[in-house]
Scaffold this motif. Structure first.
Motif, PDB file in Angstrom:
ATOM      1  N   GLY A 152       0.801  -1.219   0.000  1.00 40.04           N
ATOM      2  CA  GLY A 152       0.000   0.000   0.000  1.00 40.04           C
ATOM      3  C   GLY A 152       0.835   1.271   0.000  1.00 40.04           C
ATOM      4  O   GLY A 152       2.047   1.255   0.253  1.00 40.04           O
ATOM      5  N   ILE A 153       0.167   2.367  -0.283  1.00 40.68           N
ATOM      6  CA  ILE A 153       0.806   3.674  -0.265  1.00 40.68           C
ATOM      7  C   ILE A 153       1.411   3.921   1.122  1.00 40.68           C
ATOM      8  O   ILE A 153       0.790   3.660   2.143  1.00 40.68           O
ATOM      9  CB  ILE A 153      -0.205   4.782  -0.594  1.00 40.68           C
ATOM     10  N   GLY A 154       2.635   4.441   1.149  1.00 37.10           N
ATOM     11  CA  GLY A 154       3.313   4.705   2.405  1.00 37.10           C
ATOM     12  C   GLY A 154       4.127   3.536   2.927  1.00 37.10           C
ATOM     13  O   GLY A 154       4.775   3.657   3.967  1.00 37.10           O
ATOM     14  N   LEU A 187       5.330   6.026  -2.712  1.00 40.68           N
ATOM     15  CA  LEU A 187       4.598   7.293  -2.699  1.00 40.68           C
ATOM     16  C   LEU A 187       3.209   7.151  -3.310  1.00 40.68           C
ATOM     17  O   LEU A 187       2.251   7.782  -2.870  1.00 40.68           O
ATOM     18  CB  LEU A 187       5.378   8.360  -3.466  1.00 40.68           C
ATOM     19  N   GLU A 188       3.116   6.357  -4.349  1.00 42.47           N
ATOM     20  CA  GLU A 188       1.856   6.042  -5.024  1.00 42.47           C
ATOM     21  C   GLU A 188       2.087   4.741  -5.763  1.00 42.47           C
ATOM     22  O   GLU A 188       3.233   4.270  -5.825  1.00 42.47           O
ATOM     23  CB  GLU A 188       1.433   7.160  -5.980  1.00 42.47           C
ATOM     24  N   PRO A 189       1.046   4.113  -6.304  1.00 40.11           N
ATOM     25  CA  PRO A 189       1.265   2.816  -6.950  1.00 40.11           C
ATOM     26  C   PRO A 189       2.419   2.842  -7.957  1.00 40.11           C
ATOM     27  O   PRO A 189       2.449   3.692  -8.856  1.00 40.11           O
ATOM     28  CB  PRO A 189      -0.071   2.541  -7.643  1.00 40.11           C
ATOM     29  N   ARG A 216       6.749  -1.274   7.943  1.00 36.98           N
ATOM     30  CA  ARG A 216       5.756  -0.370   8.476  1.00 36.98           C
ATOM     31  C   ARG A 216       5.205   0.559   7.384  1.00 36.98           C
ATOM     32  O   ARG A 216       5.787   0.714   6.325  1.00 36.98           O
ATOM     33  CB  ARG A 216       6.354   0.483   9.600  1.00 36.98           C
ATOM     34  N   ILE A 217       4.084   1.164   7.658  1.00 40.57           N
ATOM     35  CA  ILE A 217       3.494   2.175   6.787  1.00 40.57           C
ATOM     36  C   ILE A 217       3.892   3.533   7.316  1.00 40.57           C
ATOM     37  O   ILE A 217       3.679   3.860   8.492  1.00 40.57           O
ATOM     38  CB  ILE A 217       1.955   2.056   6.740  1.00 40.57           C
TER      39      ILE A 217
END
Length: 222
Positions: A152-154, A187-189, A216-217
């Motif tokens: 996922g993002i982050g 940062l993004e997909p 971690r996110i």
């Protein structure tokens, strides 16, 4: 005879590699596709391997290696990955150029030469693509990893492994400075920020070829 041994080793190695980074077992149809052979050829070889006690299967069902099959498969995988590492470190090959060479050499070099290569390289744990090199006893570490395309993002992670099945993807990632050991934040997909602050957007093919740590996110900069 040599051709038969090589063919059986290729089958065992492919079955092993298929489930090394995911749990879905390989089917005879998928095995035929991976090896580029006919379904009838797979059926014939599967019968031989089963009779030899190297695999278990039910008709038209998935294939799995027995303990003896794992030992044989990892011996070939060990050869392949040590040779790839040697070609990159000692012979000046790029990581997208070694697979085909290793496919040939893994069936021909002696155990003595293989162990000399292993010692020369300092007993490496992984090949240039991040795949673990099995120990001589057939055991192999398997780090917990997830496909880049699925995070996922982050997500803050480290690249662990890149599939060597597509040379174009390997060249793309090399040009972007992305390989095993590289740390990033998503940062993004498919867009990675590296630790030096630079960003790299990779293709969907790369997203399905890169395996990263479960980390971690982090908060993504706005």
């Amino acid at each position: 005879m040599k051709h038969t041994i090589r063919a059986s080793e290729d089958y065992l190695k492919t079955i092993y590699s298929h489930t090394e980074w995911q749990n879905e077992p390989i089917t005879p149809k998928a095995l035929a596709t991976r090896l580029g052979v006919s379904p009838s050829s797979v059926t014939e070889m599967v019968k031989k391997l089963a009779l030899a006690g190297l695999i278990t299967h039910v008709p038209y069902g998935p294939l799995s290696l027995t303990d003896a099959g794992v030992l044989r498969a990892t011996a070939v995988v060990r050869r392949h990955r040590l040779i790839e590492t040697w070609l990159v470190r000692e012979m000046g090959y790029d990581w997208d150029q070694v697979h085909e060479e290793a496919e040939v050499l893994e069936h021909s070099i002696s155990d003595r030469l293989l162990e000399a290569i292993n010692m020369r390289l300092g007993h490496p744990a992984c090949d240039p693509h991040g795949d673990p090199i099995p120990f001589a006893d057939g055991t192999s570490p398997h780090p917990d990893a997830i496909l880049l395309a699925r995070v996922g993002i982050g997500h803050v992670g480290t690249v662990l492994r890149v599939s060597d099945r597509d040379s174009a993807v390997l060249r793309e990632l090399a040009a972007d400075g992305i390989g095993p050991g590289v740390e990033f934040t998503l940062l993004e997909p498919l867009t990675l920020q590296l630790t030096d602050g630079q960003t790299r957007r990779v293709t969907a093919g790369a997203g399905d070829a890169v395996w990263v740590t479960h980390n971690r996110i982090a908060a993504v900069p706005s």
